[in-house]
Write a protein that holds these residues in place. Structure first.
Motif, PDB file in Angstrom:
ATOM      1  N   THR A  97      14.102  21.760  -4.762  1.00 33.35           N
ATOM      2  CA  THR A  97      13.853  22.055  -3.349  1.00 33.35           C
ATOM      3  C   THR A  97      14.567  23.326  -2.915  1.00 33.35           C
ATOM      4  O   THR A  97      13.985  24.184  -2.239  1.00 33.35           O
ATOM      5  CB  THR A  97      14.316  20.873  -2.471  1.00 33.35           C
ATOM      6  OG1 THR A  97      13.615  19.687  -2.864  1.00 33.35           O
ATOM      7  CG2 THR A  97      14.035  21.153  -1.000  1.00 33.35           C
ATOM      8  N   VAL A 101      12.402  26.500  -1.681  1.00 32.91           N
ATOM      9  CA  VAL A 101      12.556  26.871  -0.273  1.00 32.91           C
ATOM     10  C   VAL A 101      13.170  28.261  -0.123  1.00 32.91           C
ATOM     11  O   VAL A 101      12.685  29.088   0.665  1.00 32.91           O
ATOM     12  CB  VAL A 101      13.410  25.818   0.473  1.00 32.91           C
ATOM     13  CG1 VAL A 101      13.780  26.316   1.868  1.00 32.91           C
ATOM     14  CG2 VAL A 101      12.647  24.504   0.580  1.00 32.91           C
ATOM     15  N   PHE A 164       5.173  22.027  -6.679  1.00 30.32           N
ATOM     16  CA  PHE A 164       5.009  22.869  -5.487  1.00 30.32           C
ATOM     17  C   PHE A 164       3.781  23.757  -5.615  1.00 30.32           C
ATOM     18  O   PHE A 164       3.018  23.927  -4.657  1.00 30.32           O
ATOM     19  CB  PHE A 164       6.252  23.739  -5.279  1.00 30.32           C
ATOM     20  CG  PHE A 164       6.012  24.911  -4.369  1.00 30.32           C
ATOM     21  CD1 PHE A 164       5.931  24.736  -2.997  1.00 30.32           C
ATOM     22  CD2 PHE A 164       5.837  26.188  -4.897  1.00 30.32           C
ATOM     23  CE1 PHE A 164       5.685  25.810  -2.155  1.00 30.32           C
ATOM     24  CE2 PHE A 164       5.591  27.269  -4.060  1.00 30.32           C
ATOM     25  CZ  PHE A 164       5.522  27.085  -2.685  1.00 30.32           C
TER      26      PHE A 164
END
Length: 412
Positions: A97, A101, A164
């Motif tokens: 993550t 991000v 993702f």
């Protein structure tokens, strides 16, 4: 048309030579093939019977390249499974993550800074967020780091990054290829893409017994015909629903990843993945006019600098959260640095949707630089860590630490 087979054969021979050269130099094959495609093509000379412009065969080479993308994503789907992500633990989810991000946000900011429209900015952010699974795996093997403490986290982060990518391509396919203009239309297109993706996740979880039964085929010949026929049909059907064909291939691989036949399929797919994948990178380079690269040079260099910073920072955060040393954490960021096949796939989505032509030379330069620089940085990670350690004082030198009685803080 009479020279079609000869032109394709010439292209494949050049690909083979470039592959051998890359193997001898122990460098990723990807930049070699992209550069090769850029050197030949419409601007190349014809020497006797050898026509390096590949004008007649351009469409067939491009089509073979598209097949390469399907096999590549199909294989990644086979490697990935929902159960793996669930079992991988909080460290991998946290690290993945942070990695996605941070890179995505930096890509968004960079796209806005260079004054790109919204969709182009989203594509740029997606390009900056996805590392090259192929290059990362090759780096780990070549540098003999498969047994290192950080390797499990690296592979987990790459796996998370692949997930993702699947979500990003599904959403962007709905936005760019769905033809929706109103908010309701956009939500409907995105909803169809996400629903289609969710369907395959459900199939992967509850449809495994049925798939095992359907694929219980003794003959390898019939087995591969059935699997590949379904692969191409599902990829084509996905495109009809405005979901990228590559994602259709990935989702089909995902559905088969939980079956008892997954390893058998992998063994059959690998030669096709490698062969057609090489054609894909060559065909991508073939479509690039080298004279246009100058227009994207500074923009690509800026993106490379930001990517290096984002990768080192995210690798450090992920590694330290997992309890790894600063040295191992530095290795994480440097190992996942390379960009390659997936960045090109994201760029191609924008190009197919008719976005800014600048995306093509930008993506080519960005991938070229990091496909070469990434493995080199990983190889020199020890020296890079030493340099960073002098600045940030993460650990004490061994000799000094021993005199002071320290043991735990010394980096291994």
């Amino acid at each position: 048309m009479d020279h079609m087979i000869f032109e394709v054969g010439t292209a494949l021979l050049l690909i083979a030579i470039a592959s051998l050269l890359a193997g001898k130099l122990k460098i990723s094959i990807i930049p070699f093939l992209i550069i090769l495609g850029m050197v030949v093509g419409p601007h190349a000379p014809s020497i006797g019977i050898l026509d390096f412009t590949f004008i007649e065969s351009e469409e067939i080479i491009s089509f073979l390249g598209r097949i390469g993308v399907l096999f590549l994503l199909f294989y990644i789907g086979l490697e990935f499974s929902v159960s793996k992500l669930v079992k991988s633990g909080r460290n991998i989810v946290f690290g993945g993550t942070i990695y996605v991000v941070l890179n995505f946000v930096i890509g968004l900011v960079y796209g806005l800074l260079v004054d790109f429209p919204l969709y182009e900015t989203l594509i740029i952010a997606g390009m900056l967020s996805v590392s090259s699974t192929a290059i990362v795996a090759k780096v780990l093997v070549d540098l003999r780091r498969t047994g290192n403490s950080e390797t499990e986290l690296i592979l987990g982060m790459v796996l998370f990054d692949d997930l993702f990518l699947a979500v990003f391509l599904s959403v962007m396919s709905g936005l760019l290829l769905g033809g929706a203009t109103s908010i309701g239309g956009i939500l409907l297109s995105v909803g169809i893409s996400m629903g289609y993706m969710l369907l395959f996740f459900i199939i992967a979880k509850v449809g495994t017994p049925l798939l095992n039964k359907l694929l219980n085929i003794t003959s390898n010949e019939i087995f591969i015909i059935v699997v590949f026929s379904l692969l191409f049909f599902i990829a084509g059907f996905s495109e009809k629903l405005h979901v990228a064909e590559a994602i259709g291939a990935l989702l089909f691989g995902l559905a088969l990843s939980e079956t008892k036949h997954s390893k058998r399929i992998e063994q059959l797919v690998i030669p096709f993945r490698d062969f057609f994948g090489a054609v894909f990178f060559f065909s991508f380079g073939l479509s690039i006019d080298p004279l246009t690269l100058g227009d994207a040079a500074w923009m690509a260099i800026g993106a490379v600098v930001l990517t290096i910073i984002a990768n080192v920072v995210s690798g450090m955060i992920a590694g330290r959260k997992a309890g790894l040393s600063h040295k191992a954490s530095t290795n994480i960021g440097l190992t996942v640095m390379a960009r390659g096949e997936f960045t090109i796939i994201v760029a191609n989505l924008g190009i197919t949707a008719g976005l800014m032509p600048l995306l093509k030379p930008f993506s080519a330069l960005y991938v070229l630089i990091l496909a070469i620089l990434g493995p080199l940085l990983a190889k020199e990670s020890k020296h890079i860590y030493s340099g960073l350690n002098k600045i940030f004082k993460w650990s004490k030198p061994k000799e000094k630490a021993k005199k002071l009685g320290y043991t735990e803080d010394v980096e291994k």
